[in-house]
Design an enzyme around this catalytic site. Structure first.
Site, PDB file in Angstrom:
ATOM      1  NE  ARG A   1      -3.694  -2.413   0.152  1.00  0.00           N
ATOM      2  CZ  ARG A   1      -3.437  -3.579  -0.431  1.00  0.00           C
ATOM      3  NH1 ARG A   1      -2.353  -3.716  -1.196  1.00  0.00           N
ATOM      4  NH2 ARG A   1      -4.251  -4.592  -0.290  1.00  0.00           N
TER       5      ARG A   1
ATOM      6  CD  GLU B   1      -5.677  -0.188   2.990  1.00  0.00           C
ATOM      7  OE1 GLU B   1      -6.390  -0.384   1.985  1.00  0.00           O
ATOM      8  OE2 GLU B   1      -5.278  -1.100   3.738  1.00  0.00           O
TER       9      GLU B   1
ATOM     10  CB  SER C   1      -9.456  -1.551   4.151  1.00  0.00           C
ATOM     11  OG  SER C   1     -10.108  -2.692   3.628  1.00  0.00           O
TER      12      SER C   1
END
Length: 317
Positions: free
Chosen positions: A191, A310, A240
């Protein structure tokens, strides 16, 4: 300019920094330029303050010429579908660039390559690949965002990530320079990429493999059904919330800390999936971010694990 050089104007504030409203002198544009533009309706959480300026360029030339005319140091940020994003209640300084329909094309090239605009949603990319018999991009059906966003953050789902399929991308820096960057130069990790703040992904090319459209379609349907069953998709959410720590699942850590269903103001940890925060109706961005920080505190206290966000948090507190 070569990638890796420091482009002028590349100093957009990161999360937590405060900066006054940018003094942007509008230059002639063919797209749409709006002052004090509300952003809450453009993000999934439906909260947050306005942008000093919102620019929706007519095409790539319109975008680069506009950025070249900005005062050096003006903060620049791109926005796609508004998932995976908290816009703080004080709004966003400088210029927010929204890549709309002119940047949403997806075209099939030879050798199972798709060329995609930075504003193209993941579902359009995966559907185009299916129709062309190109396998390997089914997972994009499960990413609620646009090409620009998931190229920047190495978006992934269902065992695959953008690093597995990206060939290269075209990036515009805040000073208007447009650079082609090979995938290997992005230094992808989980990520994360090395793209700096303010860099806007305007196009990308993805490499797939020959496949059967019916099999590809079945896999996409499986992903869609699994998302529907496990995630609070029909609520005001951002996707998320926390990255999965090495060897662990963020939702399990949140559950272990007793945070499923936890509330703060109008924000709540989803009962359906504990790694999702939701706006129950009237949450401010401060409620949502504050709840996330409280979850991080409780998880750290209970398990010793420091969860990392995130979801990107931007703007003035």
């Amino acid at each position: 300019m070569q990638y890796g050089e420091e482009p002028k104007g590349q100093n957009a504030p990161g999360a937590g920094e405060e900066k006054g409203a940018a003094d942007v002198t509008p230059s002639p544009v063919r797209g749409k330029l709006t002052k004090d533009a509300p952003l809450d309706k453009l993000v999934w959480f439906k909260s947050g303050g306005p942008a000093d300026w919102l620019f929706e360029p007519a095409d790539l030339e319109d975008l680069t010429s506009f950025l070249q005319g900005l005062e050096e140091g003006t903060p620049v940020m791109a926005i796609g579908l508004g998932s995976n994003l908290i816009i703080r209640d004080g709004g966003v300084p400088g210029v927010v660039v929204r890549l709309g329909k002119p940047f949403a094309s997806v075209e099939v090239r030879r050798d199972n390559i798709l060329e995609c605009g930075g504003g193209a949603p993941g579902i359009l990319v995966s559907s185009t690949a299916r129709d062309a018999g190109i396998a390997g991009m089914e997972f994009l059906r499960g990413i609620p965002g646009t090409v620009g966003g998931f190229v920047r953050m190495n978006g992934g789902a269902y065992g695959r990530e953008v690093a597995d399929i990206l060939v290269d991308c075209d990036v515009v820096f805040p000073n208007g320079d447009c650079v082609n960057i090979p995938a290997e130069d992005l230094d992808y990790t989980y990520r994360h990429s090395r793209l700096p703040e303010g860099a806007i992904v305007v196009a990308a090319r993805f490499q797939g493999d020959p496949g059967d459209p019916e099999e590809i379609g079945r896999e996409m349907d499986r992903i869609a059904a699994e998302r529907e069953a496990s995630q609070p998709l029909r609520t005001k959410t951002g996707g998320s919330t926390f990255k999965n720590p090495d060897g662990k699942k963020a939702w399990q850590l949140v559950d272990e800390a007793g945070c499923r269903g936890l509330k703060m103001g109008g924000a709540q940890v989803s009962e359906k999936h504990a790694n999702f925060l939701i706006n129950t109706g009237d949450a401010t961005s401060s409620d949502i971010e504050g709840l996330g920080e409280e979850v991080r505190r409780r998880v750290s206290e209970k398990t010793g694990v420091a969860l990392e966000w995130e979801i990107k948090r931007v703007g003035r507190p």
